[in-house]
Write a protein that holds these residues in place. Structure first.
Motif, PDB file in Angstrom:
ATOM      1  N   ALA A 114       2.681   1.886  -2.677  1.00  0.00           N
ATOM      2  CA  ALA A 114       2.793   1.280  -1.350  1.00  0.00           C
ATOM      3  C   ALA A 114       3.014   2.340  -0.283  1.00  0.00           C
ATOM      4  CB  ALA A 114       3.924   0.257  -1.332  1.00  0.00           C
ATOM      5  N   SER A 115       3.792   3.348  -0.608  1.00  0.00           N
ATOM      6  CA  SER A 115       4.048   4.431   0.340  1.00  0.00           C
ATOM      7  C   SER A 115       2.775   5.203   0.643  1.00  0.00           C
ATOM      8  CB  SER A 115       5.108   5.370  -0.234  1.00  0.00           C
ATOM      9  OG  SER A 115       5.290   6.478   0.601  1.00  0.00           O
ATOM     10  N   ALA A 116       1.975   5.476  -0.369  1.00  0.00           N
ATOM     11  CA  ALA A 116       0.720   6.199  -0.163  1.00  0.00           C
ATOM     12  C   ALA A 116      -0.236   5.380   0.702  1.00  0.00           C
ATOM     13  CB  ALA A 116       0.067   6.527  -1.504  1.00  0.00           C
ATOM     14  N   ARG A 117      -0.306   4.084   0.463  1.00  0.00           N
ATOM     15  CA  ARG A 117      -1.176   3.222   1.272  1.00  0.00           C
ATOM     16  C   ARG A 117      -0.705   3.166   2.715  1.00  0.00           C
ATOM     17  NH1 ARG A 117      -3.131  -2.074  -2.105  1.00  0.00           N
ATOM     18  NH2 ARG A 117      -4.409  -0.948  -3.604  1.00  0.00           N
ATOM     19  N   SER A 118       0.590   3.068   2.917  1.00  0.00           N
ATOM     20  CA  SER A 118       1.099   3.010   4.286  1.00  0.00           C
ATOM     21  C   SER A 118       0.846   4.335   5.008  1.00  0.00           C
ATOM     22  CB  SER A 118       2.578   2.650   4.313  1.00  0.00           C
ATOM     23  OG  SER A 118       3.343   3.661   3.696  1.00  0.00           O
ATOM     24  N   ASN A 119       0.944   5.453   4.288  1.00  0.00           N
ATOM     25  CA  ASN A 119       0.638   6.742   4.908  1.00  0.00           C
ATOM     26  C   ASN A 119      -0.828   6.815   5.315  1.00  0.00           C
ATOM     27  OD1 ASN A 119       3.232   7.704   4.707  1.00  0.00           O
ATOM     28  ND2 ASN A 119       2.880   8.755   2.765  1.00  0.00           N
ATOM     29  N   GLU A 120      -1.718   6.282   4.492  1.00  0.00           N
ATOM     30  CA  GLU A 120      -3.143   6.260   4.851  1.00  0.00           C
ATOM     31  C   GLU A 120      -3.374   5.390   6.077  1.00  0.00           C
ATOM     32  OE1 GLU A 120      -5.237   4.882   1.419  1.00  0.00           O
ATOM     33  OE2 GLU A 120      -4.865   6.709   0.268  1.00  0.00           O
ATOM     34  N   GLN A 121      -2.709   4.256   6.136  1.00  0.00           N
ATOM     35  CA  GLN A 121      -2.862   3.370   7.285  1.00  0.00           C
ATOM     36  C   GLN A 121      -2.330   4.024   8.551  1.00  0.00           C
ATOM     37  OE1 GLN A 121      -0.989  -0.304   6.163  1.00  0.00           O
ATOM     38  NE2 GLN A 121      -2.790  -1.050   5.070  1.00  0.00           N
ATOM     39  N   ILE A 122      -1.238   4.743   8.435  1.00  0.00           N
ATOM     40  CA  ILE A 122      -0.680   5.441   9.593  1.00  0.00           C
ATOM     41  C   ILE A 122      -1.661   6.499  10.083  1.00  0.00           C
ATOM     42  CG2 ILE A 122       1.128   7.067  10.302  1.00  0.00           C
ATOM     43  CD1 ILE A 122       3.053   5.408   8.565  1.00  0.00           C
ATOM     44  N   GLU A 123      -2.271   7.229   9.182  1.00  0.00           N
ATOM     45  CA  GLU A 123      -3.261   8.237   9.570  1.00  0.00           C
ATOM     46  C   GLU A 123      -4.448   7.594  10.269  1.00  0.00           C
ATOM     47  OE1 GLU A 123      -4.354  10.482   6.126  1.00  0.00           O
ATOM     48  OE2 GLU A 123      -2.337  11.304   5.854  1.00  0.00           O
ATOM     49  N   LEU A 124      -4.914   6.457   9.754  1.00  0.00           N
ATOM     50  CA  LEU A 124      -6.027   5.762  10.392  1.00  0.00           C
ATOM     51  C   LEU A 124      -5.648   5.258  11.778  1.00  0.00           C
ATOM     52  CD1 LEU A 124      -7.463   3.712   7.399  1.00  0.00           C
ATOM     53  CD2 LEU A 124      -8.545   5.649   8.536  1.00  0.00           C
ATOM     54  N   LEU A 125      -4.450   4.722  11.921  1.00  0.00           N
ATOM     55  CA  LEU A 125      -4.005   4.245  13.229  1.00  0.00           C
ATOM     56  C   LEU A 125      -3.867   5.390  14.226  1.00  0.00           C
ATOM     57  CD1 LEU A 125      -1.371   1.570  12.185  1.00  0.00           C
ATOM     58  CD2 LEU A 125      -3.579   1.164  13.287  1.00  0.00           C
ATOM     59  N   GLU A 126      -3.395   6.537  13.766  1.00  0.00           N
ATOM     60  CA  GLU A 126      -3.292   7.694  14.653  1.00  0.00           C
ATOM     61  C   GLU A 126      -4.674   8.167  15.091  1.00  0.00           C
ATOM     62  OE1 GLU A 126      -0.938  10.447  12.408  1.00  0.00           O
ATOM     63  OE2 GLU A 126       0.951   9.608  13.143  1.00  0.00           O
ATOM     64  N   ALA A 127      -5.647   8.123  14.181  1.00  0.00           N
ATOM     65  CA  ALA A 127      -7.020   8.491  14.536  1.00  0.00           C
ATOM     66  C   ALA A 127      -7.590   7.520  15.573  1.00  0.00           C
ATOM     67  CB  ALA A 127      -7.904   8.522  13.291  1.00  0.00           C
ATOM     68  N   LEU A 128      -7.313   6.223  15.388  1.00  0.00           N
ATOM     69  CA  LEU A 128      -7.767   5.229  16.363  1.00  0.00           C
ATOM     70  C   LEU A 128      -7.121   5.456  17.722  1.00  0.00           C
ATOM     71  CD1 LEU A 128      -7.808   1.900  14.342  1.00  0.00           C
ATOM     72  CD2 LEU A 128      -9.748   3.022  15.409  1.00  0.00           C
ATOM     73  N   LEU A 129      -5.845   5.767  17.729  1.00  0.00           N
ATOM     74  CA  LEU A 129      -5.139   6.030  18.974  1.00  0.00           C
ATOM     75  C   LEU A 129      -5.747   7.226  19.696  1.00  0.00           C
ATOM     76  CD1 LEU A 129      -2.759   5.414  20.869  1.00  0.00           C
ATOM     77  CD2 LEU A 129      -1.402   6.985  19.478  1.00  0.00           C
ATOM     78  N   ASP A 130      -6.065   8.265  18.948  1.00  0.00           N
ATOM     79  CA  ASP A 130      -6.676   9.451  19.536  1.00  0.00           C
ATOM     80  C   ASP A 130      -8.039   9.112  20.146  1.00  0.00           C
ATOM     81  OD1 ASP A 130      -6.797  12.247  20.121  1.00  0.00           O
ATOM     82  OD2 ASP A 130      -8.206  12.466  18.433  1.00  0.00           O
ATOM     83  N   GLN A 131      -8.834   8.326  19.449  1.00  0.00           N
ATOM     84  CA  GLN A 131     -10.135   7.930  19.973  1.00  0.00           C
ATOM     85  C   GLN A 131      -9.984   7.053  21.211  1.00  0.00           C
ATOM     86  OE1 GLN A 131     -12.240   6.079  16.771  1.00  0.00           O
ATOM     87  NE2 GLN A 131     -12.706   8.002  15.742  1.00  0.00           N
ATOM     88  N   GLN A 132      -9.012   6.173  21.224  1.00  0.00           N
ATOM     89  CA  GLN A 132      -8.800   5.326  22.396  1.00  0.00           C
ATOM     90  C   GLN A 132      -8.355   6.154  23.591  1.00  0.00           C
ATOM     91  OE1 GLN A 132      -6.041   2.322  21.115  1.00  0.00           O
ATOM     92  NE2 GLN A 132      -7.671   0.956  20.413  1.00  0.00           N
ATOM     93  N   LYS A 133      -7.547   7.172  23.357  1.00  0.00           N
ATOM     94  CA  LYS A 133      -7.137   8.051  24.453  1.00  0.00           C
ATOM     95  C   LYS A 133      -8.339   8.785  25.030  1.00  0.00           C
ATOM     96  CE  LYS A 133      -2.363   8.916  23.115  1.00  0.00           C
ATOM     97  NZ  LYS A 133      -1.391   9.933  22.654  1.00  0.00           N
TER      98      LYS A 133
END
Length: 98
Positions: A34-53
């Motif tokens: 679960a921790s590994a999956r949440s870390n992957e999701q956090i990385e994806l969300l950070e990438a989305l945030l960067d693209q939105q910026k």
């Protein structure tokens, strides 16, 4: 009988500790997964945030580039409206009073 029962009683703590270790390992596996999956999701969300910026910055640049056109068109609209009001005033002035 005493030998058999004492042998079983001596094995009970060992079996219980082995069972606790197995349950602990299973729980540890699922927590790590679960921790590994949440870390992957956090990385994806950070990438989305960067693209939105980046998109927001591009949109701001486009809006800033189009602002002079808006101001010019707003000035033209204001001058056309003022000219229309002058024409209306002139028409009223031409009407005879009673």
């Amino acid at each position: 009988m005493e030998v058999i029962s004492s042998g079983v009683m001596g094995m009970a703590p060992l079996v219980m500790s082995l069972l606790v270790v197995v349950v602990g390992l299973v729980l540890w596996f699922f927590v790590r997964r679960a921790s590994a999956r949440s870390n992957e999701q956090i990385e994806l969300l950070e990438a989305l945030l960067d693209q939105q910026k980046r998109q927001t910055a591009l949109l701001r640049r486009l809006c800033e580039a189009n602002e002079p056109e808006k101001e010019a068109s707003a000035e033209q609209d204001a001058s056309a409206q003022a000219a229309q009001e002058d024409e209306d005033d002139g028409f009223i002035r031409l009407v005879a009073e009673r």
